[in-house]
Structures are given as C-alpha cells and as structure tokens.
Design a protein around this motif. Structure first.
Motif, mmCIF file in Angstrom:
data_model
loop_
_atom_site.group_PDB
_atom_site.id
_atom_site.type_symbol
_atom_site.label_atom_id
_atom_site.label_comp_id
_atom_site.label_asym_id
_atom_site.label_seq_id
_atom_site.Cartn_x
_atom_site.Cartn_y
_atom_site.Cartn_z
ATOM 1 N N ALA A 3 11.814 -0.807 -8.153
ATOM 2 C CA ALA A 3 11.961 -1.655 -7.719
ATOM 3 C C ALA A 3 12.705 -1.973 -5.730
ATOM 4 O O ALA A 3 12.633 -2.709 -5.254
ATOM 5 N N SER A 4 14.197 -1.458 -6.643
ATOM 6 C CA SER A 4 14.689 -2.141 -5.230
ATOM 7 C C SER A 4 15.111 -1.568 -3.755
ATOM 8 O O SER A 4 14.926 -1.871 -2.840
ATOM 9 N N TYR A 5 14.545 -0.370 -3.953
ATOM 10 C CA TYR A 5 13.928 0.134 -2.743
ATOM 11 C C TYR A 5 12.942 -0.204 -2.489
ATOM 12 O O TYR A 5 12.558 -0.049 -0.999
ATOM 13 N N THR A 6 11.653 -0.287 -2.758
ATOM 14 C CA THR A 6 10.563 -0.982 -2.137
ATOM 15 C C THR A 6 11.067 -2.703 -1.294
ATOM 16 O O THR A 6 10.941 -2.597 -0.141
ATOM 17 N N LEU A 7 12.218 -3.451 -2.500
ATOM 18 C CA LEU A 7 12.315 -4.399 -1.659
ATOM 19 C C LEU A 7 13.216 -3.787 -0.609
ATOM 20 O O LEU A 7 13.064 -4.896 0.633
ATOM 21 N N LEU A 8 14.238 -2.672 -0.271
ATOM 22 C CA LEU A 8 14.496 -2.297 0.680
ATOM 23 C C LEU A 8 13.519 -2.303 2.069
ATOM 24 O O LEU A 8 14.268 -2.680 3.231
ATOM 25 N N ARG A 9 12.226 -1.200 1.361
ATOM 26 C CA ARG A 9 11.708 -0.883 2.229
ATOM 27 C C ARG A 9 11.012 -1.803 2.938
ATOM 28 O O ARG A 9 10.277 -2.349 4.698
ATOM 29 N N PHE A 10 10.603 -3.096 2.578
ATOM 30 C CA PHE A 10 9.891 -4.662 3.079
ATOM 31 C C PHE A 10 10.896 -4.783 3.855
ATOM 32 O O PHE A 10 10.346 -5.739 5.467
ATOM 33 N N GLU A 11 11.712 -5.532 3.779
ATOM 34 C CA GLU A 11 12.768 -6.079 4.855
ATOM 35 C C GLU A 11 12.975 -4.655 6.087
ATOM 36 O O GLU A 11 12.825 -5.361 7.175
ATOM 37 N N ILE A 12 12.735 -3.066 5.640
ATOM 38 C CA ILE A 12 12.495 -3.044 6.675
ATOM 39 C C ILE A 12 11.722 -2.760 7.737
ATOM 40 O O ILE A 12 11.730 -2.927 9.396
ATOM 41 N N ASN A 13 10.474 -2.791 7.111
ATOM 42 C CA ASN A 13 9.133 -2.977 7.320
ATOM 43 C C ASN A 13 9.348 -4.536 8.843
ATOM 44 O O ASN A 13 8.472 -4.561 9.326
ATOM 45 N N VAL A 14 9.779 -5.310 8.414
ATOM 46 C CA VAL A 14 9.713 -6.751 8.792
ATOM 47 C C VAL A 14 9.961 -6.144 10.697
ATOM 48 O O VAL A 14 9.321 -6.892 11.443
ATOM 49 N N ARG A 15 10.981 -5.404 10.589
ATOM 50 C CA ARG A 15 11.646 -5.449 11.940
ATOM 51 C C ARG A 15 10.675 -4.266 12.227
ATOM 52 O O ARG A 15 10.397 -4.199 13.484
ATOM 53 N N GLU A 16 10.347 -3.478 11.772
ATOM 54 C CA GLU A 16 9.653 -2.003 12.251
ATOM 55 C C GLU A 16 7.879 -2.649 12.373
ATOM 56 O O GLU A 16 7.170 -2.583 14.253
ATOM 57 N N ALA A 17 7.305 -4.519 12.020
ATOM 58 C CA ALA A 17 6.110 -4.318 12.167
ATOM 59 C C ALA A 17 6.088 -5.636 13.777
ATOM 60 O O ALA A 17 5.720 -5.694 14.494
ATOM 61 N N SER A 18 7.491 -5.866 13.947
ATOM 62 C CA SER A 18 8.541 -6.674 14.936
ATOM 63 C C SER A 18 7.999 -5.715 16.293
ATOM 64 O O SER A 18 8.148 -6.150 17.107
ATOM 65 N N VAL A 19 8.168 -5.121 16.393
ATOM 66 C CA VAL A 19 7.813 -3.980 17.459
ATOM 67 C C VAL A 19 6.734 -3.527 17.231
ATOM 68 O O VAL A 19 5.954 -3.143 18.448
ATOM 69 N N ILE A 46 0.949 -0.924 -0.007
ATOM 70 C CA ILE A 46 0.481 -0.172 0.459
ATOM 71 C C ILE A 46 1.000 1.628 -0.011
ATOM 72 O O ILE A 46 0.773 2.200 -0.946
ATOM 73 N N GLY A 47 2.212 1.094 1.172
ATOM 74 C CA GLY A 47 2.645 1.969 1.049
ATOM 75 C C GLY A 47 2.845 2.098 -0.910
ATOM 76 O O GLY A 47 3.705 3.886 -0.952
ATOM 77 N N ALA A 48 3.513 1.522 -0.740
ATOM 78 C CA ALA A 48 4.556 1.583 -1.938
ATOM 79 C C ALA A 48 3.930 2.687 -4.096
ATOM 80 O O ALA A 48 4.169 3.216 -4.264
#
Length: 294
Positions: free
Chosen positions: A221-237, A110-112
């Motif tokens: 696409a590269s930034y989106t994949l990186l953001r997904f990795e970051i958001n996994v950590r965000e979602a853990s919090v 949704i963010g992308a």
C-alpha cells in the motif's frame, strides 16, 4: 569499595597508540585513494558524455533569464501583481488537471493490480519454478526500462490522441516498477509463517494468502501511494506527445512562448503534487499508524 585499574607500562601504551594511529592512517589513505579514483572516473565520464563546464557557465544566464520571463505578464508587470490576468484560464486548466489526476489514478490502479498478480512469481522465495521467475522478472524489467513517454507515443500512434494512451503507458510502467518493489518486499518476509502453513499441506495459493499477504500488504500500500504521486508528475508530461491532461496545455504554452501561462500551469502542478504528498502521508499514517512510520 575501592576499584583498582590496571595500568600498562608506558612502552606498551606507546605501542598500542602507534598501532591505532597506523590503522587510522591506513583507513584515511584508502578513503583518499577511493576519493581520487571517484573524481577521476567522474571527470572521464564527463568527457565521455560531452559535458562542457564552460558551456554551462556561459549559458546558465539563459536558464535564469527564462524563469525571469515566465514571471512577467505581457504588460511587463510581475505575475503576482495581477493574479486574475495570470490565471486567466484557470477553469480550463483545472479541468485538464483533473483529467491528469484521473489518468494517473486509473493507470496506477491497473499497474498495481498487474504488479500484485506478478510479483509473487518474481520473488525468489515464492516463485513455483525458476524458469517462471526468470520470464516474469525479464517482463517486469522491460515494462520499467522503456520510458513511459515512449509507451505513450506508441499508444498515441495506435489509438490516437487522448487520455487512453496516457493511461496505458502509466499502467505498463507502473507494472514494472511496482512489480520490482513488491517482489523485493515479498523476498524479505519472515519465512517461518510460510513454512508453518506449508507444513499443513496447504496449496501455494493458500500459503501466499495466509502467510505472505499479512506481512506484505502495508508495504504494498505504501509503495502504491508513492507510485501514484510519481505518476501524477509522469502524467503531466504525457501531454507533450498528445496523451491528454494538463501537459498538453503546457506544451502549447511553451511552444507559443506564452511565458506567464507556463508559470501558472507549473504552479498548479506543483501545488497539486504538494497536496497529494500531504494527503498520501496522512493516509499512510491512518492505515499503518504513526508509530510504524517513525
């Protein structure tokens, strides 16, 4: 064939060496002065932020001691001596971890999409009007300035406990972060294809479609994949404020002093992030080729 090299008089060589040494000395002096100013400002900032080195030295043992406790079972043994006891709740934790991944995936998607629709209006070389660019940029700044956990807390109050609050929080923060990255990518494009398309009388939308998108999509696409990795950590919090996912179980373990559970859940999150990083790296290589990534 003999090549003769012109030689300078000793006086001229000495003068050149003196000038070179003086230039080097000035550079070293400027570097030393800059380093001193940096250290002074760092010390002043530390005092302003009430950073106490004495407290850090005195309390660092508590930090190390906590990690020592989370690696012990209730029986006193080390956690790796009895994996079955250590990961007693792995089925429930895997389910919550899957919820975290889905939460991150939906929020990132949704963010992308939102960032993709807004970034062209924020790019200085593409925005149709300066006033529109100003409004879009300030909106993106608001989305990424407010911490995602604050958004999650607000949505938990509005919609109740559950993953929906986490999805909305991640989506809004991703719009702001990706919108900034996307717009900077768009501002660095080669303008010649865009000018060529515009010279044919094409509309703004057509110019973006045929002259801009082919240049920016790999970066998007590269930034989106990186953001997904970051958001996994965000979602853990997010679970710390009741927004669902594995973080909700983690905060329960922390508050109830279930030390071995804390280490087991943290290990699962860390391994998941490792796997995602490897997979996104492989995917970027498949999409853009290994040569473009070197």
């Amino acid at each position: 064939m003999t090549i003769s090299l012109s030689s300078y008089p000793p006086q001229q060589i000495a003068a050149l060496e003196a000038a070179y040494n003086a230039a080097i000395s000035r550079k070293r002096l400027r570097f030393a002065a800059g380093l001193v100013v940096f250290i002074v400002l760092l010390i002043v900032a530390g005092f302003g932020a009430e950073v106490a080195p004495k407290t850090f030295v005195e309390k660092i043992g508590n930090f190390v001691g906590y990690f020592d406790r989370i690696l012990n079972l209730d029986t006193g043994k080390r956690v790796w001596t009895d994996p079955a006891e250590w990961f007693w709740g792995w089925q429930k934790w895997l389910k919550l971890l899957a919820e975290t991944l889905l939460l991150s995936y939906v929020g990132t998607t949704i963010g992308a999409l939102g960032a993709f629709g807004l970034n062209f209006f924020a790019a200085a070389n593409l925005s149709p009007h300066p006033a529109l660019r100003f409004v879009v940029r300030r909106s993106l700044e608001f989305c990424r300035t407010v911490p995602s956990i604050v958004f999650a807390l607000i949505f938990v109050i509005a919609f109740g406990l559950g993953p929906m609050a986490g999805v909305l929080a991640i989506a809004i923060h991703s719009v702001g972060a990706l919108g900034k990255l996307y717009s900077e990518q768009a501002e660095n494009i080669d303008m010649k294809p865009l000018e060529g398309v515009r010279s044919t009388g094409a509309s703004w939308m057509s110019a973006v479609r045929f002259a801009v998108l082919p240049q920016v999509m790999p970066g998007f696409a590269s930034y989106t994949l990186l953001r997904f990795e970051i958001n996994v950590r965000e979602a853990s919090v997010m679970g710390f404020v009741g927004a669902g996912g594995i973080g909700q179980e983690l905060v329960v373990a922390v508050r109830k002093f279930f030390y071995s559970d804390v280490s087991a859940i943290l290990l699962m999150i860390i391994v998941t992030v490792f796997v995602i990083d490897i997979c996104t790296g492989w995917l970027r290589g498949r999409l853009f080729g290994s040569e473009q990534r070197i």
